[in-house]
Design an enzyme around this catalytic site. Structure first.
Site, PDB file in Angstrom:
ATOM      1  CG  ASN A  16      -0.233   0.014   2.517  1.00 52.73           C
ATOM      2  OD1 ASN A  16       0.468   0.983   2.809  1.00 52.73           O
ATOM      3  ND2 ASN A  16      -0.356  -1.026   3.315  1.00 52.73           N
TER       4      ASN A  16
ATOM      5  CG  ASP B 170       2.402  -5.149   2.424  1.00 48.46           C
ATOM      6  OD1 ASP B 170       3.629  -5.268   2.441  1.00 48.46           O
ATOM      7  OD2 ASP B 170       1.805  -4.063   2.606  1.00 48.46           O
TER       8      ASP B 170
HETATM    9  N1  AR6 Z   1       1.831 -15.740  -1.411  1.00 47.19           N
HETATM   10  C1  AR6 Z   1       1.216 -15.494  -2.593  1.00 47.19           C
HETATM   11  N2  AR6 Z   1       0.024 -14.859  -2.696  1.00 47.19           N
HETATM   12  C2  AR6 Z   1      -0.568 -14.472  -1.547  1.00 47.19           C
HETATM   13  C3  AR6 Z   1       0.009 -14.674  -0.266  1.00 47.19           C
HETATM   14  C4  AR6 Z   1       1.268 -15.344  -0.224  1.00 47.19           C
HETATM   15  N3  AR6 Z   1       1.900 -15.583   0.936  1.00 47.19           N
HETATM   16  N4  AR6 Z   1      -0.828 -14.159   0.680  1.00 47.19           N
HETATM   17  C5  AR6 Z   1      -1.897 -13.665   0.027  1.00 47.19           C
HETATM   18  N5  AR6 Z   1      -1.747 -13.849  -1.321  1.00 47.19           N
HETATM   19  P1  AR6 Z   1      -3.658  -8.860  -1.050  1.00 47.19           P
HETATM   20  P2  AR6 Z   1      -4.094  -6.426  -2.675  1.00 47.19           P
HETATM   21  C6  AR6 Z   1      -2.648 -13.457  -2.418  1.00 47.19           C
HETATM   22  O1  AR6 Z   1      -4.842  -8.535  -0.209  1.00 47.19           O
HETATM   23  O2  AR6 Z   1      -5.433  -6.909  -3.092  1.00 47.19           O
HETATM   24  C7  AR6 Z   1      -2.431  -5.409   2.102  1.00 47.19           C
HETATM   25  O3  AR6 Z   1      -2.932  -5.193   3.391  1.00 47.19           O
HETATM   26  C8  AR6 Z   1      -4.113 -13.257  -2.091  1.00 47.19           C
HETATM   27  O4  AR6 Z   1      -4.774 -14.511  -2.055  1.00 47.19           O
HETATM   28  O5  AR6 Z   1      -2.417  -9.327  -0.370  1.00 47.19           O
HETATM   29  O6  AR6 Z   1      -3.180  -5.829  -3.707  1.00 47.19           O
HETATM   30  C9  AR6 Z   1      -1.555  -4.260   1.609  1.00 47.19           C
HETATM   31  O7  AR6 Z   1      -0.845  -3.665   2.662  1.00 47.19           O
HETATM   32  C10 AR6 Z   1      -4.563 -12.404  -3.267  1.00 47.19           C
HETATM   33  O8  AR6 Z   1      -4.892 -13.234  -4.364  1.00 47.19           O
HETATM   34  O9  AR6 Z   1      -3.206  -7.556  -1.944  1.00 47.19           O
HETATM   35  C11 AR6 Z   1      -2.546  -3.320   0.993  1.00 47.19           C
HETATM   36  O10 AR6 Z   1      -3.140  -2.495   1.962  1.00 47.19           O
HETATM   37  C12 AR6 Z   1      -3.316 -11.610  -3.645  1.00 47.19           C
HETATM   38  O11 AR6 Z   1      -2.238 -12.188  -2.889  1.00 47.19           O
HETATM   39  C13 AR6 Z   1      -3.579  -4.241   0.419  1.00 47.19           C
HETATM   40  O12 AR6 Z   1      -3.535  -5.443   1.193  1.00 47.19           O
HETATM   41  C14 AR6 Z   1      -3.390 -10.145  -3.343  1.00 47.19           C
HETATM   42  O13 AR6 Z   1      -4.114  -9.917  -2.142  1.00 47.19           O
HETATM   43  C15 AR6 Z   1      -3.279  -4.619  -1.015  1.00 47.19           C
HETATM   44  O14 AR6 Z   1      -4.344  -5.373  -1.528  1.00 47.19           O
END
Ligand code: AR6
Length: 171
Positions: free
Chosen positions: A25, A35
């Site tokens: 973010n 993240d």
């Molecule tokens: N390895 C691979 N993919 C993952 C993992 C992992 N360990 N963990 C989750 N995912 P998101 P965004 C996937 O929410 O939508 C954060 O709080 C998950 O299943 O991580 O870009 C940041 O600080 C999903 O498909 O990212 C921002 O505030 C994908 O990663 C916000 O979330 C992205 O989900 C960013 O939101």
């Protein structure tokens, strides 16, 4: 040259690649989802590095679509590329293409041979993965690399993996 594309179901923090991409973010101070997992696995020096980037380059926060690079610290990956994806129904989805393009460019600039991406914006930021994957495919199909030999697209669920595999197969 055209890099090889691999689509896998994995935890991105476990991969031994030269660069992994973080769906961050604008604060760069960590969060939930991928993240949070990356900050936990990389250790506290990552937060220090991110704070330095904020202070020296982006006091107002990293703009959506832009990317910055840090070391991987405790990860097997040598580098972490942090990018901020668009929020669904708020930001222009074209910025998602910028996330992938700018991350690929940073990886090239650092002579990375391999880079792994999570599915940016499709978790907390709410972009339907069926829409996101089409944007990802378009960027990757038109990408010509200098150094990158392999791009790994990492999906955290089997359902997401199947959507990616189907879209990439359909051409
Ligand atoms: N390895 C691979 N993919 C993952 C993992 C992992 N360990 N963990 C989750 N995912 P998101 P965004 C996937 O929410 O939508 C954060 O709080 C998950 O299943 O991580 O870009 C940041 O600080 C999903 O498909 O990212 C921002 O505030 C994908 O990663 C916000 O979330 C992205 O989900 C960013 O939101």
């Amino acid at each position: 040259m055209k890099p090889q594309i691999r689509i896998i179901n994995a935890d991105i923090t476990t991969l031994s690649v030269e660069a992994i991409v973080n769906a961050a973010n604008p604060t760069l101070y960590g969060g939930g989802g991928v993240d949070g997992a990356i900050h936990d696995a990389a250790g506290p020096n990552l937060l220090h590095a991110c704070k330095n980037i904020r202070k020296s380059q982006y006091p107002q926060g990293l703009p959506t679509g832009q990317a910055v690079i840090t070391p991987g610290f405790n990860l097997s990956a040598k580098h972490i590329i942090h990018t901020v994806g668009p929020v669904y129904h708020k930001d222009d989805l074209a910025l998602l293409a910028d996330c992938y393009r700018n991350s690929l460019k940073l990886a090239e600039d650092h002579n990375c041979k391999s880079i792994a991406f999570p599915s940016i914006s499709t978790g907390a930021y709410g972009v339907p993965i069926t829409q996101a994957v089409k944007i990802v495919k378009k960027v990757i199909d038109s990408f010509e690399s200098q150094h990158i030999k392999e791009i790994i697209l990492v999906l955290h669920t089997v359902n997401d993996l199947e959507i990616y595999l189907q879209t990439f197969k359909d051409g």
